[in-house]
Design a protein around this motif. Structure first.
Motif, mmCIF file in Angstrom:
data_model
loop_
_atom_site.group_PDB
_atom_site.id
_atom_site.type_symbol
_atom_site.label_atom_id
_atom_site.label_comp_id
_atom_site.label_asym_id
_atom_site.label_seq_id
_atom_site.Cartn_x
_atom_site.Cartn_y
_atom_site.Cartn_z
ATOM 1 N N ARG A 1 2.967 -4.191 13.977
ATOM 2 C CA ARG A 1 2.215 -4.285 12.532
ATOM 3 C C ARG A 1 2.754 -3.045 11.679
ATOM 4 N NH1 ARG A 1 -1.473 -6.828 9.619
ATOM 5 N NH2 ARG A 1 -2.558 -5.827 7.960
ATOM 6 N N HIS A 2 2.825 -1.933 12.324
ATOM 7 C CA HIS A 2 3.467 -0.903 11.715
ATOM 8 C C HIS A 2 4.980 -0.985 11.334
ATOM 9 C CE1 HIS A 2 3.365 3.571 10.792
ATOM 10 N NE2 HIS A 2 4.719 3.399 11.178
ATOM 11 N N VAL A 3 5.708 -1.558 12.072
ATOM 12 C CA VAL A 3 7.226 -2.081 11.753
ATOM 13 C C VAL A 3 7.122 -2.976 10.781
ATOM 14 C CG1 VAL A 3 9.055 -3.161 12.688
ATOM 15 C CG2 VAL A 3 8.042 -1.495 14.259
ATOM 16 N N LEU A 4 6.419 -4.156 10.688
ATOM 17 C CA LEU A 4 6.296 -5.142 9.625
ATOM 18 C C LEU A 4 5.978 -4.325 8.388
ATOM 19 C CD1 LEU A 4 4.735 -8.240 11.621
ATOM 20 C CD2 LEU A 4 7.173 -7.897 10.988
ATOM 21 N N SER A 5 5.071 -3.521 8.354
ATOM 22 C CA SER A 5 4.862 -2.886 7.140
ATOM 23 C C SER A 5 6.138 -2.154 6.371
ATOM 24 C CB SER A 5 3.537 -1.960 7.398
ATOM 25 O OG SER A 5 2.532 -2.312 7.958
ATOM 26 N N LYS A 6 6.707 -1.340 7.334
ATOM 27 C CA LYS A 6 7.774 -0.791 6.850
ATOM 28 C C LYS A 6 8.843 -1.359 6.201
ATOM 29 C CE LYS A 6 8.661 1.765 10.347
ATOM 30 N NZ LYS A 6 9.282 2.887 11.558
ATOM 31 N N GLN A 7 9.132 -2.715 6.968
ATOM 32 C CA GLN A 7 10.076 -3.544 6.345
ATOM 33 C C GLN A 7 9.501 -4.406 5.178
ATOM 34 O OE1 GLN A 7 10.663 -5.890 10.185
ATOM 35 N NE2 GLN A 7 12.131 -4.457 10.866
ATOM 36 N N ARG A 8 8.349 -4.744 4.960
ATOM 37 C CA ARG A 8 7.958 -5.188 3.699
ATOM 38 C C ARG A 8 8.243 -4.391 2.831
ATOM 39 N NH1 ARG A 8 3.376 -8.351 1.940
ATOM 40 N NH2 ARG A 8 4.115 -8.764 -0.371
ATOM 41 N N VAL A 9 7.920 -3.056 2.856
ATOM 42 C CA VAL A 9 8.167 -1.975 1.783
ATOM 43 C C VAL A 9 9.604 -2.112 1.346
ATOM 44 C CG1 VAL A 9 8.158 0.449 1.098
ATOM 45 C CG2 VAL A 9 6.302 -0.612 2.648
ATOM 46 N N THR A 10 10.622 -1.864 2.433
ATOM 47 C CA THR A 10 11.879 -2.085 2.096
ATOM 48 C C THR A 10 12.433 -3.648 1.435
ATOM 49 O OG1 THR A 10 12.586 -0.669 4.211
ATOM 50 C CG2 THR A 10 14.080 -2.197 3.512
ATOM 51 N N PRO B 1 0.805 -1.280 0.064
ATOM 52 C CA PRO B 1 -0.112 -0.056 0.111
ATOM 53 C C PRO B 1 0.811 1.329 0.083
ATOM 54 C CG PRO B 1 0.114 -1.028 2.278
ATOM 55 C CD PRO B 1 0.857 -1.794 1.301
ATOM 56 N N VAL B 2 1.317 1.581 -1.118
ATOM 57 C CA VAL B 2 2.679 2.555 -1.292
ATOM 58 C C VAL B 2 2.176 3.251 -2.419
ATOM 59 C CG1 VAL B 2 5.013 3.118 -1.808
ATOM 60 C CG2 VAL B 2 4.328 1.503 0.327
ATOM 61 N N VAL B 3 2.406 4.595 -2.285
ATOM 62 C CA VAL B 3 2.307 5.659 -3.483
ATOM 63 C C VAL B 3 3.515 6.277 -3.445
ATOM 64 C CG1 VAL B 3 1.123 7.508 -4.883
ATOM 65 C CG2 VAL B 3 -0.243 5.637 -3.696
ATOM 66 N N GLN B 4 4.401 6.464 -4.530
ATOM 67 C CA GLN B 4 5.577 7.170 -4.676
ATOM 68 C C GLN B 4 5.550 8.391 -5.559
ATOM 69 O OE1 GLN B 4 7.397 2.986 -5.350
ATOM 70 N NE2 GLN B 4 9.231 4.499 -5.168
ATOM 71 N N LYS B 5 6.258 9.310 -5.427
ATOM 72 C CA LYS B 5 6.034 10.437 -6.318
ATOM 73 C C LYS B 5 7.509 11.144 -6.406
ATOM 74 C CE LYS B 5 3.549 15.268 -6.390
ATOM 75 N NZ LYS B 5 2.787 15.979 -5.776
ATOM 76 N N TRP B 6 7.947 11.688 -7.570
ATOM 77 C CA TRP B 6 8.998 12.684 -7.533
ATOM 78 C C TRP B 6 8.851 13.569 -8.815
ATOM 79 C CZ3 TRP B 6 8.584 7.498 -9.175
ATOM 80 C CH2 TRP B 6 8.894 7.136 -10.493
ATOM 81 N N MET B 7 9.747 14.499 -9.203
ATOM 82 C CA MET B 7 9.348 15.394 -9.953
ATOM 83 C C MET B 7 10.618 15.637 -10.753
ATOM 84 S SD MET B 7 9.130 19.677 -9.640
ATOM 85 C CE MET B 7 10.716 19.941 -9.543
ATOM 86 N N VAL C 1 9.507 10.566 -2.933
ATOM 87 C CA VAL C 1 8.599 10.462 -1.778
ATOM 88 C C VAL C 1 7.974 8.974 -1.492
ATOM 89 C CG1 VAL C 1 6.792 11.287 -0.539
ATOM 90 C CG2 VAL C 1 8.365 12.996 -1.648
ATOM 91 N N ILE C 2 8.313 8.410 -0.501
ATOM 92 C CA ILE C 2 7.479 7.027 -0.616
ATOM 93 C C ILE C 2 6.426 7.236 0.678
ATOM 94 C CG2 ILE C 2 8.004 4.666 -0.054
ATOM 95 C CD1 ILE C 2 10.817 5.253 -0.881
ATOM 96 N N HIS C 3 5.264 7.101 0.048
ATOM 97 C CA HIS C 3 3.764 7.296 1.013
ATOM 98 C C HIS C 3 3.665 5.676 1.459
ATOM 99 C CE1 HIS C 3 3.617 11.478 0.619
ATOM 100 N NE2 HIS C 3 3.374 11.256 -0.587
ATOM 101 N N LEU C 4 3.837 5.404 2.649
ATOM 102 C CA LEU C 4 3.214 3.918 3.042
ATOM 103 C C LEU C 4 1.910 4.211 3.737
ATOM 104 C CD1 LEU C 4 3.159 0.947 3.770
ATOM 105 C CD2 LEU C 4 4.593 1.596 5.679
ATOM 106 N N ILE C 5 0.834 3.644 3.211
ATOM 107 C CA ILE C 5 -0.205 4.016 3.869
ATOM 108 C C ILE C 5 -0.783 2.817 5.049
ATOM 109 C CG2 ILE C 5 -2.913 4.640 3.821
ATOM 110 C CD1 ILE C 5 -1.877 5.717 0.840
ATOM 111 N N SER C 6 -0.502 2.905 6.351
ATOM 112 C CA SER C 6 -0.655 1.667 6.980
ATOM 113 C C SER C 6 -2.073 1.596 7.617
ATOM 114 C CB SER C 6 0.136 2.042 8.405
ATOM 115 O OG SER C 6 1.466 1.822 7.994
ATOM 116 N N ASP C 7 -2.668 0.357 7.898
ATOM 117 C CA ASP C 7 -3.786 0.392 8.456
ATOM 118 C C ASP C 7 -4.046 0.150 9.827
ATOM 119 O OD1 ASP C 7 -2.922 -2.318 8.716
ATOM 120 O OD2 ASP C 7 -3.652 -3.237 6.990
ATOM 121 N N SER C 8 -3.125 0.266 10.505
ATOM 122 C CA SER C 8 -3.294 0.171 12.167
ATOM 123 C C SER C 8 -1.819 0.735 12.601
ATOM 124 C CB SER C 8 -3.007 -1.268 12.353
ATOM 125 O OG SER C 8 -2.695 -1.493 13.746
#
Length: 729
Positions: A325-334, A189-195, A313-320
């Motif tokens: 759970r927050h930590v596991l979400s960040k690590q899955r993104v990495t 659940p990530v949206v990235q953005k750059w210019m 920019v890396i936007h991770l949108i967590s559900d909790s």
């Protein structure tokens, strides 16, 4: 009537296709990432997240939606109000990119039935022209499976990219093409953005500053800035806690320096509908505004035909906001966006680097299972040495190690604290203790290291003191103009350096956060002086610290330190060589966490018992490597007064091994008690097979409760270590 009105409002919100009944942290998500358009609307999404834009009356974001599983809240919109899409300052003048705004200055929440969109009020802005789509591009080449990393990884990751082009609305503006890039990757659940900004014609311009992204979001997703209401973590009088709830929108950049994302209070630009009452705005509301921008400059000069590209920019949108759970979400993104950090060679830092001592260390490494030798700091090794006879000597040593199946790397201090050892013209002006990485020092260092690697066959580089974000006021250095662009250019060149090492398949150690630029492994956050402590104090404190550090890092992403020989002031009392019991504990806790320590000394072992112990625990690591390099669920923090432990979880395992529980009893008393273990993040199914210490006679099939828990009878002698292998039954 109220129900009918509410229903009509709901129908105007962008609905994701179908509710999500899968948890992305344990279930494979197969929905493709797509870009769709209809009328004046463009959407980019992947079934978990979606960002929605309009192109008229101007371009801007009008919704960001999370499609969490039903258990974690289902579909949720983050969106609170229209705000600036992107801002770029050129030659000191700010211009909006897109420029969409809303008529109402009421910003407490979005009333979509009354949401009126307007073009920008400014005459000069960058106006939407068109858009295109593309596929994600890898920032550097990398092969899954390298150095025992998982093979079942997509690189580059699968996803979709939306590229939106803008041109000046006025001929008075600099003639630049601005492109905003949005990217989503399948399964996260990530949206990235750059210019990127290309000067089409005319005189060179300076990009004075840039706001890459802004989002006005609702609390829970954004930080709480309250005006009357209480924060969720507000405590009663006398409470000592100052903790705040984690925002569900976790936004960061792909840079070690310069790029920042932070929440500020949007309240001050909200409406003021009551005459004579300045405070009568959106009083009582919480209105977080996320801003991602350069903390300084960038101050970069763009010439005709050239392009300036911002950080991502890396936007991770967590559900909790639950911590684990927050930590596991960040690590899955990495794992998904920087999977090269999953490389996990077991290395040894050699301190006796000459002749037979070097060969002895290599031979011992082969015997017990080490895989990479590093010419350590504090030795005679010099990667900047250009003497052909010295290079020939190192080449011969590397060839000997390679013939035994051992990779070889070396240490170098490259930027910080190098000011006194580089020519004066390379020193950072204003930070004279450091070298300026945008001076001729970069060219000199780059040339020397590249030549040394090519000539000797080194395949690992331990870079101490990489560029750390300091300014340089020189106006004479080769790669920056002055103070304002000095941080941007030094950071750019450090990124470029690491990416080039990655292209050469060089494993890079770096103590700073250059993971998204090709760096492989950083520090776990230890204090250098703790390794001078007596060995049992060191290993106990280190296990505590590592337990905490694994909230921030994947196991293979960071290193700890293990003084096999004398180190700093600790001398023999801090050394582990010949002290097999302590040596076993520290090897077990590091390898049992999936963390490779910097084992530093003349050679890996001094006694037969040390050799047998190393063979045992490196063999354990090799047997369970796939699960050991995976994230941990924190079970019980070390206190040295009871048992402690952690659980590795691998819900997407290619084998039946989905978890491994490490347990330590550091006390002088036996422990006999039940351990209730939550297996949710292993995705266990209805039952699991649990085996103690790889002893087949201990294997038991245990049913998993509806709450994903199993009860393990814990029976541990004093000062003992145990591990439980968890497999799908």
């Amino acid at each position: 009537m109220i129900g009918l009105v509410a229903a009509s409002v709901i129908l105007t919100v962008s609905i994701l296709e179908g509710y999500n009944d899968k948890d992305w942290l344990i279930d494979p998500i197969t929905t493709a990432a797509t870009v769709t358009s209809a009328g004046n609307k463009i959407e980019i999404g992947n079934g978990l997240v979606r960002r929605t834009f309009v192109t008229t009356p101007a371009f801007g974001t009008v919704d960001v939606t999370l499609n969490a599983s039903i258990d974690f809240g289902g579909q949720q919109s983050l969106f609170r109000a229209v705000t600036n899409e992107t801002i770029i300052a050129i030659n000191g003048t700010e211009y909006l990119v897109g420029g969409l705004r809303q008529a109402s200055t009421f910003r407490a929440y979005c009333n979509r039935t009354e949401l009126q969109l307007l073009p920008p009020s400014a005459e000069s802005y960058f106006k939407f022209v068109n858009f295109s789509t593309s596929n994600p591009v890898a920032p550097f080449p990398w092969t899954p499976g390298t150095r025992h990393s998982p093979k079942n990884i997509n690189w580059p990751p699968k996803g979709a990219v939306l590229n939106v082009n803008f041109l000046p609305s006025s001929t008075k503006m600099p003639q630049m093409m601005i492109t905003l890039h949005f990217q989503v990757i399948e399964g996260i659940p990530v949206v990235q953005k750059w210019m990127s900004a290309t000067l089409l014609s005319g005189a060179a311009v300076s990009v004075t500053s840039t706001v890459v992204d802004q989002l006005s979001v609702m609390p829970r997703f954004g930080a709480y800035f309250t005006h009357g209401s209480l924060k969720p973590t507000t405590a009663s009088n006398g409470a000592s806690s100052t903790a705040v709830e984690l925002p569900l929108l976790y936004s960061f950049t792909d840079q070690a320096n310069l790029g920042t994302c932070q929440f500020v209070d949007d309240y001050w630009i909200s409406s003021n509908p009551v005459p004579g009452c300045e405070q009568c705005r959106d009083e009582g509301a919480a209105e977080p505004l996320l801003t991602c921008n350069y903390s300084r400059g960038p101050g970069v000069i763009v010439t005709a035909g050239s392009t300036f590209t911002t950080f991502e920019v890396i936007h991770l949108i967590s559900d909790s906001s639950e911590l684990q759970r927050h930590v596991l979400s960040k690590q899955r993104v990495t794992e998904t966006l920087a999977p090269h950090v999953l490389e996990n060679p077991i290395y040894f830092h050699g301190t006796s680097v000459e002749g037979d001592d070097f060969k002895t260390a290599i031979d011992q490494m082969v015997e017990v299972g080490f895989e990479m030798y590093v010419f350590s700091f504090g030795t005679a090794f010099d990667i900047e040495n250009t003497d052909p006879s010295y290079i020939s000597k190192i080449k011969s040593q590397v060839a000997y190690a390679n013939s035994k199946g051992i990779e070889v790397g070396g240490y170098d201090l490259i930027c910080l604290a190098r000011g006194g050892s580089v020519p004066k013209q390379y020193q950072a002006v204003g930070n004279e203790g450091d070298a300026c990485f945008a001076s001729g020092w970069y060219d000199d260092l780059h040339s020397k290291i590249l030549n040394f690697i090519n000539e000797t066959g080194l395949s690992m580089l331990a870079t101490d003191g990489p560029y750390g974000g300091e300014t340089c006021a020189s106006t004479e250095h080769e790669h920056h103009i002055g103070l304002e662009d000095s941080v941007y250019q030094q950071n750019r060149l450090q990124n470029q350096f690491y990416k080039e090492m990655r292209k050469l398949n060089i494993f890079v150690n770096q103590p700073d956060n250059y993971y998204f630029q090709g760096g492989s492994r950083g520090t776990m956050g230890y204090d250098e002086q703790q390794y001078s402590l007596p060995r049992w104090r060191d290993l106990s404190i280190s296990r505590m610290g590592m337990y905490d550090d694994l909230y921030a890092h994947l196991p293979s992403q960071g290193w700890m330190f293990l003084p096999v020989g004398d180190y700093h002031a600790g001398a023999d009392a801090a050394s582990f060589a010949g002290h097999t019991t302590a040596y076993e504990w520290i090897m077990a806790q590091y390898l049992g966490a999936g963390v490779t320590a910097v084992c530093r000394g003349p050679s890996p072992y001094a006694t037969p018992s040390d050799k047998a112990m190393l063979t045992k625990w490196i063999g354990f690591f090799n047997l369970h490597r796939e699960v050991l390099i995976k994230p941990i669920v924190h079970v019980k923090r070390p206190s040295m007064q009871s048992w402690d432990g952690w659980l590795h979880v691998n819900p997407f395992a290619t084998t039946n091994e989905i978890g491994l529980l490490m347990v330590f009893n550091p006390t002088s008393l036996p422990i006999n008690e039940p351990l209730s273990l939550d297996l949710y993040y292993t995705n266990p199914g209805n039952s699991v097979k649990i085996t103690l210490n790889d002893d087949p006679s201990t294997a038991r099939i245990i049913s998993v409760s509806k709450g994903y828990r199993v009860l393990i009878p814990l029976s541990m002698p004093p000062e003992s270590i145990a591990y439980f292998v968890i497999e799908r039954a």
